[in-house]
Design a protein around this motif. Structure first.
Motif, short mmCIF file in Angstrom:
data_model
loop_
_atom_site.label_atom_id
_atom_site.label_comp_id
_atom_site.label_asym_id
_atom_site.label_seq_id
_atom_site.Cartn_x
_atom_site.Cartn_y
_atom_site.Cartn_z
N GLY A 62 0.83 -1.21 0.00
CA GLY A 62 0.00 0.00 0.00
C GLY A 62 0.86 1.25 0.00
N ALA A 63 1.94 1.21 0.79
CA ALA A 63 2.84 2.37 0.85
C ALA A 63 3.45 2.63 -0.53
N THR B 297 -10.91 5.84 -1.88
CA THR B 297 -12.36 5.92 -2.07
C THR B 297 -12.78 5.39 -3.43
N VAL B 298 -11.84 5.28 -4.37
CA VAL B 298 -12.19 4.70 -5.67
C VAL B 298 -11.47 3.37 -5.85
N THR B 299 -11.49 2.57 -4.80
CA THR B 299 -11.08 1.15 -4.80
C THR B 299 -9.57 0.90 -4.86
N LEU B 300 -8.72 1.92 -4.95
CA LEU B 300 -7.28 1.64 -4.98
C LEU B 300 -6.81 1.20 -3.59
N GLN B 301 -5.89 0.25 -3.57
CA GLN B 301 -5.37 -0.22 -2.29
C GLN B 301 -4.10 0.55 -1.93
N ASP B 302 -4.25 1.84 -1.65
CA ASP B 302 -3.11 2.60 -1.16
C ASP B 302 -2.99 2.36 0.34
N LEU B 303 -2.14 3.13 1.03
CA LEU B 303 -1.95 2.88 2.46
C LEU B 303 -3.26 2.90 3.24
N LEU B 304 -4.05 3.94 3.03
CA LEU B 304 -5.32 4.01 3.74
C LEU B 304 -6.25 2.88 3.28
N TYR C 250 -9.30 0.35 15.10
CA TYR C 250 -8.08 1.14 15.19
C TYR C 250 -6.91 0.59 14.39
N GLU C 251 -6.78 -0.74 14.37
CA GLU C 251 -5.53 -1.35 13.91
C GLU C 251 -5.12 -0.86 12.52
N GLY C 252 -6.06 -0.88 11.57
CA GLY C 252 -5.71 -0.49 10.21
C GLY C 252 -5.31 0.97 10.12
N PHE C 253 -6.08 1.83 10.77
CA PHE C 253 -5.80 3.27 10.69
C PHE C 253 -4.49 3.62 11.40
N LEU C 254 -4.27 3.00 12.58
CA LEU C 254 -3.05 3.31 13.33
C LEU C 254 -1.81 2.91 12.53
N THR C 255 -1.87 1.73 11.93
CA THR C 255 -0.71 1.28 11.15
C THR C 255 -0.48 2.21 9.98
N ALA C 256 -1.57 2.57 9.29
CA ALA C 256 -1.43 3.50 8.16
C ALA C 256 -0.84 4.82 8.65
N MET C 257 -1.29 5.28 9.82
CA MET C 257 -0.77 6.55 10.36
C MET C 257 0.73 6.49 10.58
N TYR D 53 2.41 6.80 7.30
CA TYR D 53 2.38 8.18 6.78
C TYR D 53 3.38 9.05 7.52
N MET D 54 3.44 8.88 8.84
CA MET D 54 4.37 9.70 9.61
C MET D 54 5.80 9.43 9.18
N ALA D 55 6.11 8.16 8.95
CA ALA D 55 7.47 7.82 8.54
C ALA D 55 7.79 8.47 7.19
N ILE D 56 6.83 8.44 6.27
CA ILE D 56 7.07 9.03 4.94
C ILE D 56 7.26 10.54 5.06
N VAL D 57 6.40 11.18 5.85
CA VAL D 57 6.51 12.64 6.02
C VAL D 57 7.85 12.99 6.66
N PHE D 58 8.27 12.17 7.61
CA PHE D 58 9.57 12.39 8.26
C PHE D 58 10.69 12.37 7.23
#
Lengths: 257, 261
Positions: free
Chosen positions: B36-37, B193-200, B214-221, B224-229
């Protein structure tokens, strides 16, 4: 370790906050969907209607409690229940083992089969090889997602936020087939102008492990509401209220065996 | 092997007894999150690359107020900066799919029928619009002295643009551009929202599959934080390199004062 701990603390904190809010309200709040006709849909004026909605209101009347319908998109249905956004889900939710790990269910209030829909005359073999790279659309977080991932692992499975989006993409040709509840497929799609040229494919899906045994009302774990709701379902079955609602939407009795 | 097993056992223990979060499920599906990343990074950086390339000539046309061209570009940037990205993606994905003519055109089969392309087009046009506007600002604020000096050296208008105006405009736009990169990354969640399997998308898949909150959203978060870093580090380094002339010289009074702060 530290990070893990701080994440934990913040999540627990958020849960406590949500819980605190919910304890104040006394009326029964029922989570419903709204994009799954004829079970639930939104009228032009924004009000909700449909079989699920009528059943929910009838059960409230039976329980003699004030009710508030809370709309929620499908894939957040159970999390929002656990987060106490509402106290029960009346949204055509199948009773499955996976879900029972998270929530409790009332007895079923209806049971109907599911079946694939594709272009009329489309020839797909419903086997693991026959569906390789075939584009199958289902609603995200449904029993059907479980079924397709288990039985057709090589299919190109696409997950949608609402059932209406699934049909839109089926019509647009982005999907080869879709899978959902037969009654919903008939009334929500095949009998509408949009659904012209589409038909059922194959037989009714037989997969109790994924699809469960009927549609029930989900409540939080250990909530005695489950028993009260089961009794209320039995009561509206007995006094004819259920039959009246059933006949308003369907030609057949959808309660099942 | 031994080590891995005990780690898993530890996760299982934590998940069942200590935390409200099921780490075992996250661990089991971590491969999907990496996939997904990859989709997220691909969408974000391809859109930024192509959008950036489109933005340069548009920004020049805007900054030099080319007749007809400039108002037309202004209209384009106004539309794409003034409307939500979600609406733009829906317009390309669900909107265009409504029309029979579009579905039967040569563009449908390889491009507009695929969610990846629809999202890609929307993201590219969106980031190009934003980049055009702040690059225009950066070009317009070119100090007169620089242009005059370049003229005095006998540079032709194209050479001037290539060697003086654009490089310095890029430098001035660099800090603002890091925001644009991060906003584009954040905006890329719309792909799910249009079926792509990205991180979210993967996060929502996990939540949907196991009925979790929580599990899916927390992991995605965390991803995302790592990428932004990483993005902010890259921009810090780039700013150090390209904006070196703006930093106080070592040993100067200003540098000492800043160090004291």
């Amino acid at each position: 370790m530290n990070l893990k701990k701080s994440i934990l603390v913040s999540v627990v904190g958020a849960m406590a906050l949500l819980g605190g809010q919910a304890a104040v309200a006394e009326e029964l709040r029922i989570g419903v969907e709204g994009a799954y006709p004829p079970f639930s849909k939104k009228e032009a004026d924004g009000t909700l209607s449909g079989f699920d909605i009528d059943i929910a209101l009838a059960l409230c009347a039976q329980l003699e409690r004030e009710c508030e319908l809370v709309e929620q998109e499908w894939d957040g249905m159970i999390p929002a229940l656990i987060g106490k956004k509402y106290d029960a889900i009346v949204a055509s939710m199948s009773i499955t083992e996976d879900r029972k790990k998270q929530v409790d269910f009332s007895e079923k209030y209806y049971q109907t089969p599911s079946r694939f829909v594709a272009k009329e005359g489309a020839e797909f073999e419903l086997t693991a090889e026959g569906t390789k790279d075939v584009k199958i659309g289902v609603l995200r977080g449904t029993t059907l997602q479980c079924h397709v991932e288990k039985v057709y692992p090589d299919a190109d499975l696409r997950l949608y936020n609402t059932q209406e989006d699934v049909f839109a993409d089926l019509v647009a040709g982005r999907l080869d087939m879709q899978l959902n509840n037969t009654l919903q497929a008939i009334d929500g799609f095949l009998n509408t102008p949009q659904g012209e040229g589409f038909a059922f494919l194959g037989q009714n899906v037989d997969d109790p492990e994924c699809l469960g045994e009927g549609t029930g009302i989900a409540v939080r774990k250990g909530d005695p509401l489950a028993g009260e709701l089961s009794a209320a379902i039995e009561a509206i079955r007995a006094d004819g209220t259920y039959q009246a609602i059933n006949d308003k939407y369907f030609d057949v009795d959808i309660y099942g065996e | 092997m031994e080590n891995e097993r005990s780690f898993l056992e530890y996760l299982q223990h934590v998940s069942e007894n200590v935390s409200p979060i099921n780490f075992v499920l996250i661990y089991d599906n971590i491969g999907r999150f990496f996939e997904g990343a990859l989709v997220t990074l691909q969408l974000t950086f391809l859109a930024l690359l192509v959008g950036g390339l489109i933005a340069v000539p548009l920004a020049i046309a805007r900054a030099y107020r080319k007749p007809y061209l400039s108002p037309a570009i202004r209209l384009y940037t106004y539309v794409f900066c003034g409307t939500p990205l979600l609406v733009q993606v829906y317009l390309f994905y669900f909107g265009l799919g409504q029309f029979e003519a579009v579905r039967e055109s040569f563009l449908w089969d390889p491009i507009l029928s695929s969610p990846w392309w629809c999202v890609m087009i929307a993201f590219t046009l969106n980031t190009a619009a934003y980049t055009t506007e702040f690059l225009r600002g950066a070009i317009e604020t070119t100090p007169h002295g620089e242009v005059e000096a370049a003229k005095a050296c006998g540079m032709s208008p194209t050479t001037r643009m290539r060697l003086v105006v654009l490089p310095n405009a890029f430098r001035r736009a660099l800090p603002a551009y890091s925001n644009e990169v991060i906003f584009t990354l954040h905006g890329s969640v719309i792909a799910s929202t249009v079926t792509l399997q990205d991180l979210l998308g993967v996060g929502r898949w996990l939540n949907g599959r196991y009925y979790l909150a929580y599990e899916g959203f927390l992991t995605a978060m965390v991803f995302y934080m790592a990428i932004v870093f990483l993005i902010s580090i890259a921009f810090k380094m780039a700013e150090k390199r390209f904006l070196r002339h703006l930093r106080p010289r070592e040993g100067s009074n200003l540098a000492k004062a800043q160090a004291a702060l």
